[in-house]
Write a protein that holds these residues in place. Structure first.
Motif, PDB file in Angstrom:
ATOM      1  N   TYR A  94       0.830  -1.202   0.000  1.00  0.00           N
ATOM      2  CA  TYR A  94       0.000   0.000   0.000  1.00  0.00           C
ATOM      3  C   TYR A  94       0.873   1.264   0.000  1.00  0.00           C
ATOM      4  O   TYR A  94       0.621   2.199  -0.754  1.00  0.00           O
ATOM      5  CB  TYR A  94      -0.930  -0.008   1.216  1.00  0.00           C
ATOM      6  CG  TYR A  94      -2.030   1.012   1.132  1.00  0.00           C
ATOM      7  CD1 TYR A  94      -3.246   0.701   0.540  1.00  0.00           C
ATOM      8  CD2 TYR A  94      -1.856   2.302   1.637  1.00  0.00           C
ATOM      9  CE1 TYR A  94      -4.256   1.628   0.454  1.00  0.00           C
ATOM     10  CE2 TYR A  94      -2.858   3.239   1.552  1.00  0.00           C
ATOM     11  CZ  TYR A  94      -4.062   2.899   0.961  1.00  0.00           C
ATOM     12  OH  TYR A  94      -5.066   3.828   0.866  1.00  0.00           O
ATOM     13  N   ARG A 108      -3.874  -0.427  -4.551  1.00  0.00           N
ATOM     14  CA  ARG A 108      -4.468   0.209  -3.368  1.00  0.00           C
ATOM     15  C   ARG A 108      -5.933  -0.163  -3.219  1.00  0.00           C
ATOM     16  O   ARG A 108      -6.397  -0.440  -2.108  1.00  0.00           O
ATOM     17  CB  ARG A 108      -4.314   1.733  -3.459  1.00  0.00           C
ATOM     18  CG  ARG A 108      -2.928   2.190  -3.117  1.00  0.00           C
ATOM     19  CD  ARG A 108      -2.786   3.681  -2.845  1.00  0.00           C
ATOM     20  NE  ARG A 108      -3.966   4.477  -3.036  1.00  0.00           N
ATOM     21  CZ  ARG A 108      -4.158   5.326  -4.059  1.00  0.00           C
ATOM     22  NH1 ARG A 108      -3.244   5.435  -4.991  1.00  0.00           N
ATOM     23  NH2 ARG A 108      -5.248   6.044  -4.143  1.00  0.00           N
ATOM     24  N   GLU A 112      -7.654  -1.978  -0.074  1.00  0.00           N
ATOM     25  CA  GLU A 112      -8.762  -1.306   0.598  1.00  0.00           C
ATOM     26  C   GLU A 112     -10.018  -2.176   0.603  1.00  0.00           C
ATOM     27  O   GLU A 112     -10.748  -2.213   1.594  1.00  0.00           O
ATOM     28  CB  GLU A 112      -9.051   0.041  -0.054  1.00  0.00           C
ATOM     29  CG  GLU A 112      -7.981   1.079   0.221  1.00  0.00           C
ATOM     30  CD  GLU A 112      -8.103   2.317  -0.643  1.00  0.00           C
ATOM     31  OE1 GLU A 112      -8.982   2.361  -1.546  1.00  0.00           O
ATOM     32  OE2 GLU A 112      -7.316   3.256  -0.426  1.00  0.00           O
TER      33      GLU A 112
END
Length: 121
Positions: A94, A108, A112
Motif C-alpha cells: 500500500y 491500493r 482497501e
C-alpha cells in the motif's frame, strides 16, 4: 537524459504492485480463517492510519515509513509470525502504491477492498 529509464522502472513497479496485491490477498483468504483475516485487515488499517498520522503523506515521508516497515517485515519473517507478516506485506504494498502514484491505484483498491470486507467497524 535517463528519463526513459525512470519511466521504465516506474512502469515495472506499477505492474509488480498491481500483480502482488491481489495475489497476497488471495493467499491470505485461502490460508487463514475469518477471525485471523479480521485481525490482518485491522492491522493493515491501523498501520496505514499510523503512517499517515506519524510520518505524513509526502513522498519523502512515505519513503521513511517504507524503510521502517521493511525492517518490521524482516523481524516478523524471522519470528515466522504469519499474521503480522501478511499485514506488513499488504501495508508495504500500500505504501509503495502511494509512492508510485496513479498507475498503482488498482493495488491500493484491492487492499482497501480486503480491509473493508474483513476489518471490524
Amino acid at each position: 537524459m535517463f528519463s526513459w529509464y525512470k519511466e521504465y522502472r516506474r512502469a515495472s513497479e506499477v505492474k509488480q504492485l498491481n500483480r502482488d496485491a491481489p495475489l497476497i490477498v488471495t493467499h491470505a483468504t485461502d490460508l487463514f480463517k475469518p477471525s485471523i483475516l479480521t485481525e490482518i485487515a485491522c492491522q493493515v488499517r491501523d498501520h496505514v492510519d499510523r503512517i499517515h498520522a506519524q510520518y505524513g503523506t509526502s513522498l519523502i515521508d512515505l519513503k521513511r515509513a517504507h524503510f521502517d516497515y521493511k525492517r518490521m517485515h524482516k523481524e516478523a519473517r524471522h519470528r515466522a509470525d504469519q499474521t503480522v507478516l501478511s499485514s506488513m506485506t499488504l501495508t508495504i504494498i500500500y505504501i509503495r502504491a502511494e509512492m508510485v502514484g496513479r498507475g498503482a491505484d488498482q493495488a491500493r483498491h484491492d487492499i482497501e477492498a480486503f480491509v473493508n470486507s474483513y476489518a471490524d467497524n
